[in-house]
Scaffold this motif. Structure first.
Motif, PDB file in Angstrom:
ATOM      1  N   VAL A 197      -5.310  -9.135  -5.069  1.00 31.62           N
ATOM      2  CA  VAL A 197      -4.937  -8.761  -3.704  1.00 31.62           C
ATOM      3  C   VAL A 197      -3.690  -7.889  -3.703  1.00 31.62           C
ATOM      4  N   THR A 198      -2.746  -8.177  -4.603  1.00 33.35           N
ATOM      5  CA  THR A 198      -1.530  -7.368  -4.689  1.00 33.35           C
ATOM      6  C   THR A 198      -1.858  -5.966  -5.184  1.00 33.35           C
ATOM      7  N   ALA A 199      -2.679  -5.883  -6.229  1.00 29.22           N
ATOM      8  CA  ALA A 199      -3.041  -4.582  -6.786  1.00 29.22           C
ATOM      9  C   ALA A 199      -3.733  -3.713  -5.736  1.00 29.22           C
ATOM     10  N   ASP A 200      -4.645  -4.304  -4.965  1.00 32.84           N
ATOM     11  CA  ASP A 200      -5.366  -3.537  -3.953  1.00 32.84           C
ATOM     12  C   ASP A 200      -4.439  -3.085  -2.823  1.00 32.84           C
ATOM     13  N   ARG A 201      -3.555  -3.982  -2.381  1.00 30.83           N
ATOM     14  CA  ARG A 201      -2.667  -3.601  -1.279  1.00 30.83           C
ATOM     15  C   ARG A 201      -1.652  -2.545  -1.724  1.00 30.83           C
ATOM     16  N   LEU A 202      -1.196  -2.626  -2.958  1.00 28.87           N
ATOM     17  CA  LEU A 202      -0.305  -1.589  -3.472  1.00 28.87           C
ATOM     18  C   LEU A 202      -1.032  -0.244  -3.504  1.00 28.87           C
ATOM     19  N   HIS A 203      -2.293  -0.275  -3.902  1.00 27.03           N
ATOM     20  CA  HIS A 203      -3.105   0.944  -3.948  1.00 27.03           C
ATOM     21  C   HIS A 203      -3.228   1.561  -2.554  1.00 27.03           C
ATOM     22  N   GLY A 204      -3.448   0.712  -1.549  1.00 29.37           N
ATOM     23  CA  GLY A 204      -3.570   1.203  -0.175  1.00 29.37           C
ATOM     24  C   GLY A 204      -2.284   1.821   0.332  1.00 29.37           C
ATOM     25  N   GLY A 213       1.703  13.145   2.407  1.00 28.41           N
ATOM     26  CA  GLY A 213       2.634  14.051   1.749  1.00 28.41           C
ATOM     27  C   GLY A 213       4.016  13.457   1.535  1.00 28.41           C
ATOM     28  N   ILE A 214       4.094  12.130   1.454  1.00 30.57           N
ATOM     29  CA  ILE A 214       5.371  11.441   1.241  1.00 30.57           C
ATOM     30  C   ILE A 214       5.491  11.056  -0.225  1.00 30.57           C
ATOM     31  N   ASP A 215       6.630  11.368  -0.825  1.00 25.14           N
ATOM     32  CA  ASP A 215       6.851  11.050  -2.242  1.00 25.14           C
ATOM     33  C   ASP A 215       6.913   9.537  -2.453  1.00 25.14           C
ATOM     34  N   LEU A 216       6.261   9.081  -3.531  1.00 23.13           N
ATOM     35  CA  LEU A 216       6.356   7.674  -3.918  1.00 23.13           C
ATOM     36  C   LEU A 216       7.693   7.418  -4.606  1.00 23.13           C
ATOM     37  N   LYS A 217       8.362   6.364  -4.218  1.00 26.76           N
ATOM     38  CA  LYS A 217       9.631   5.995  -4.849  1.00 26.76           C
ATOM     39  C   LYS A 217       9.478   4.614  -5.481  1.00 26.76           C
ATOM     40  N   LYS A 218       9.596   4.549  -6.801  1.00 28.24           N
ATOM     41  CA  LYS A 218       9.420   3.271  -7.499  1.00 28.24           C
ATOM     42  C   LYS A 218      10.399   2.208  -7.012  1.00 28.24           C
ATOM     43  N   GLU A 219      11.602   2.646  -6.657  1.00 23.74           N
ATOM     44  CA  GLU A 219      12.617   1.676  -6.224  1.00 23.74           C
ATOM     45  C   GLU A 219      12.278   1.054  -4.865  1.00 23.74           C
ATOM     46  N   LYS A 240      19.961  -2.845  -1.013  1.00 24.63           N
ATOM     47  CA  LYS A 240      21.135  -2.406  -1.783  1.00 24.63           C
ATOM     48  C   LYS A 240      21.035  -0.935  -2.181  1.00 24.63           C
ATOM     49  N   LEU A 241      19.853  -0.339  -2.001  1.00 20.89           N
ATOM     50  CA  LEU A 241      19.650   1.049  -2.393  1.00 20.89           C
ATOM     51  C   LEU A 241      20.553   1.979  -1.580  1.00 20.89           C
ATOM     52  N   ARG A 242      20.913   3.097  -2.203  1.00 18.73           N
ATOM     53  CA  ARG A 242      21.767   4.075  -1.513  1.00 18.73           C
ATOM     54  C   ARG A 242      21.081   4.559  -0.234  1.00 18.73           C
TER      55      ARG A 242
END
Length: 345
Positions: A197-204, A213-219, A240-242
């Protein structure tokens, strides 16, 4: 003196064999005859000897339920009581009982399932989770033992009957909802990547961003347990991210509750400073402050269809493999708004 099948047959004016077929819910008996026999049984106070029937048919009239690890989310996340209600309803309609098992580890769960199957305690099994490389599924396949999976199989998808949502589509819808509100900085808080379920939702989530057209950010992607504490830890890390996100998709309402708690502690307002969309639409989503916009995945129906289709498999060994997809819908509440332009400047 005990009432017998012959007594029921005499009152209903049918053969004793007909009474037996009515008790077994045989499709060969007309509904009119069934009602006549049932009225006679009720009048005489007759109750079939279930144990004797089961012994004769080599059936336990019981469904096995395999929960996730007991040290994990199994008895804490509100998803499970709701899915169990659905399973129970489906079983009750066919007069099946439920036998639940779990364990503290994958090894203990497998051992419990082996005992349940080899001990002939159940006629079939419902798995309430779907994980990568699950030895329980491999064991049940090797034994050719009837089972239904709630979730999507990691492999052999065409060979395993399973009941699931279209989790890729559902998370894509949730992410696109935030995009349509104007959000471009959207974070993802999900569960363990061992769960399908996590893998599929991350894929979506990723698909929605790419198409917009939005860049993926690993953080912006955090994985934790499907618990309130998991949500708390994840949101502390992401804020905590900038440049923290202005919107979050959270893969579970229970996690989202932890997210809300922590944001409140940090003095971050929802939805004024950050918007949240979560999943499952359990009662706490509606009761949260603010009430959570959440994707309703029809949890009860997942359980109901799982038990209903398992019983069909048990009673008909020629039943074909099925993939049942349960519908979802986004429930809009008060946890989302357009991004705060002042904070973005």
């Amino acid at each position: 003196m005990a009432v017998t099948i012959k007594d029921v047959a005499r009152i209903a004016n049918v053969a004793p064999s007909t009474v037996s077929r009515v008790i077994a819910d045989s499709p060969r008996i007309s509904e009119e005859t069934k009602q006549k026999v049932k009225k006679a049984m009720e009048k005489l106070g007759y109750h079939p000897n279930q144990n004797a029937r089961n012994l004769a048919s080599q059936s336990t009239q019981t469904i096995g339920l395999v929960m996730p690890s007991s040290k994990d989310v199994g008895f804490q996340n509100p998803f499970f009581p709701t899915v169990l209600q659905g399973i129970s309803e489906g079983a009750h309609e066919k007069n099946y009982a439920l036998h639940m098992t779990t364990g503290k580890s994958k090894k203990e769960i497998l051992e419990a399932v082996i005992q349940m199957v080899q001990g002939k305690r159940v006629d079939g099994v419902v798995l309430l989770y779907s994980s990568v490389e699950d030895k329980v599924i491999s064991y049940l396949q090797e034994r050719d033992f009837p089972f239904v999976l709630i979730g999507k199989p990691y492999k052999d998808i065409e060979e395993i009957t399973h009941v699931d949502n279209d989790n890729i589509r559902a998370m894509k819808d949730a992410t696109e909802y935030l995009i349509q509100l104007g959000h471009r900085q959207i974070g993802f808080i999900g569960g363990s990547m061992e769960l399908m379920v996590t893998a599929d939702r991350l894929h979506g989530y990723e698909r929605a961003l790419i198409e917009a057209g939005i860049d993926l950010k690993k953080e912006y992607i955090i994985h934790q347990e499907f618990l309130r504490e998991g949500g708390q830890e994840a949101v502390r890390e992401i804020m905590k991210l900038r440049t923290p996100p202005t919107g979050l998709v959270v893969a579970d309402d229970f996690m989202a509750l932890g997210v809300l708690n922590t944001l409140d502690e940090l003095g971050i307002r929802v939805p004024e400073d950050i918007s949240i969309v979560s999943f499952n639409n359990v009662l706490l989503a509606e009761m949260a402050k603010p009430p959570l916009t959440s994707v309703d995945i029809n949890i009860f129906e997942l359980g109901y269809q799982a038990s209903k289709n398992l019983i069909t498999m048990v009673e008909n060994s020629n039943e074909p493999t099925k993939r049942l997809i349960i519908s979802h819908r986004l429930i809009e509440r008060l946890s989302c708004s357009r991004p705060n332009t002042e904070k973005l400047e």
